[in-house]
Write an enzyme that holds these catalytic residues in place. Structure first.
Site, short mmCIF file in Angstrom:
data_model
loop_
_atom_site.label_atom_id
_atom_site.label_comp_id
_atom_site.label_asym_id
_atom_site.label_seq_id
_atom_site.Cartn_x
_atom_site.Cartn_y
_atom_site.Cartn_z
CG ASN A 177 -1.81 1.19 1.41
OD1 ASN A 177 -1.92 2.06 0.50
ND2 ASN A 177 -2.25 1.19 2.50
CE LYS B 143 -0.24 3.12 4.74
NZ LYS B 143 0.08 3.13 6.04
CG HIS C 107 -5.84 2.08 5.34
ND1 HIS C 107 -5.38 2.87 6.24
CD2 HIS C 107 -4.88 1.18 4.94
CE1 HIS C 107 -3.89 2.41 6.55
NE2 HIS C 107 -3.94 1.31 5.74
CD GLU D 128 -2.93 5.61 6.71
OE1 GLU D 128 -2.92 5.49 5.77
OE2 GLU D 128 -1.98 5.00 7.46
CD GLU E 244 -3.78 -2.88 7.52
OE1 GLU E 244 -2.62 -2.81 6.71
OE2 GLU E 244 -4.24 -1.67 7.04
N GLY F 14 1.97 1.87 10.72
CA GLY F 14 2.89 2.91 10.72
C GLY F 14 3.74 3.26 11.99
CB SER G 199 4.72 -2.30 12.03
OG SER G 199 4.36 -1.02 12.22
P1 PGA Z 1 2.66 -0.10 7.89
O1 PGA Z 1 1.18 0.20 7.10
O2 PGA Z 1 3.14 -1.43 7.15
O3 PGA Z 1 3.37 0.92 7.40
O4 PGA Z 1 2.39 -0.44 9.21
C1 PGA Z 1 0.07 -0.91 6.86
C2 PGA Z 1 -0.85 -0.29 6.24
O5 PGA Z 1 -1.22 0.91 6.45
O6 PGA Z 1 -1.65 -0.91 5.51
#
Ligand code: PGA
Length: 305
Positions: A57, A59, A143, A145, A218, A224, A264
């Site tokens: 992803n 983003k 997601h 976010e 997630e 993140g 992560s």
């Molecule tokens: P990350 O993000 O691997 O940076 O934790 C995962 C995601 O947002 O899908």
């Protein structure tokens, strides 16, 4: 014919020629359209091989140049293990470029889709078939976010998933709890009674629909942040989600369903996480923006053996 009417006819011919030239030129400038890739939705629940599915992803982190570099990185990936499926999710302005320049064995996902049921007056929204037109096979819905910053509710996410599925896309539906929700014992309520239940209420229980669904678990506190769920905790949460699907959709849908872990994931934890019986893939943010992503794929393959 008078001089005046001759001038009018000449002008009419000139206008027609300009319109025709413009039409021809704009047709020939249209993007090449959907690149031929191995068809994801051709897989039926019966012949599903349940490949481990790893998504990168990107983003809103990458401009044009960085997206091109990532395509080059992904094109350097040779011999994707047969039991692993890979997709990348670029930002929407670069979907066409990525789709046209990425190797065929890797699929393209959009990061969002509109919830409107037919194309029309929805400024700023991408209708599902438009995403297929530019080569997407998957779309990420809900997601964390988007749930957090765009205030997307579970019902909006479920509507988006339904429209995408109805129009031939596969969906990666993200679900996850905040630390506060986990610590206050509301894990099952948030993930299952709210997010999964709203999704199932919208898309129904047909196995052919669920064959095109991937759930990405997630935990919000791990996205993140560098903090990863312990493999045992991720495994037990995945088992809980699968159990809910078994009871509320059907046992066969539950066993065929792929549940990705995200939060992560990196080369150092990929093998152990991939080895967990109910973890069927990864959704990866930060590590997807660097060669770590290729290492994650290799390490996941090792964990699957
Ligand atoms: P990350 O993000 O691997 O940076 O934790 C995962 C995601 O947002 O899908």
């Amino acid at each position: 014919m008078t001089v005046q009417s001759e001038t009018v006819s000449f002008a009419a011919i000139l206008v027609a020629a300009v319109v025709l030239t413009y039409k021809f030129a704009s047709q020939s400038q249209k993007p090449a359209g959907k690149k031929s890739r191995p068809s994801r939705s051709a897989r039926s629940p019966k012949d599903s091989t349940k490949k481990f599915i790893i998504g990168g992803n990107w983003k809103s982190a990458c401009g044009y140049e960085k997206s091109r570099d990532l395509v080059d990185m992904m094109n350097s990936l040779q011999n994707i293990p047969r039991n692993i499926e890979v997709f990348v999710a670029p930002s929407s302005p670069f979907l066409t470029m990525v789709s046209e320049s990425l190797q065929d064995g890797i699929a393209v996902a959009a990061q969002d889709v509109g919830n409107h049921t037919k194309p029309g007056a929805r400024t700023g929204e991408a209708f599902a078939t438009m995403l297929s037109d530019v080569g997407c096979e998957w779309v990420i819905c809900g997601h964390s976010e988007r749930r957090q910053y765009q205030k997307e509710s579970s019902s909006l996410v479920a509507e988006k998933a339904k429209v995408a599925l109805d129009n031939g896309l596969g969906v990666v539906v993200c679900i996850g709890e905040s630390l506060e929700e986990r610590e206050s014992g509301r894990l099952e309520e948030v993930l299952c009674s709210d997010m999964m239940s709203t999704l199932a209420g919208s898309i129904g229980s047909a196995p052919q629909t669920w064959a095109n669904v991937v759930i990405a678990y997630e935990p919000v506190w791990a996205v993140g942040t560098g903090k990863t769920a312990k493999p045992a905790d991720a495994q037990s949460t995945h088992a809980m989600i699968r159990n809910w699907v078994s009871k509320n959709v059907s046992a066969s849908v539950a066993s065929a369903l792929r549940i990705q872990y995200g939060g992560s994931v990196k080369p150092g934890n990929a093998k152990e996480l991939a080895a967990c019986p109910d973890i069927d893939g990864f959704l990866i943010g930060g590590a997807a923006l660097k060669p770590d992503f290729l290492e994650v794929i290799a390490n996941a393959a090792a964990g699957l053996q």
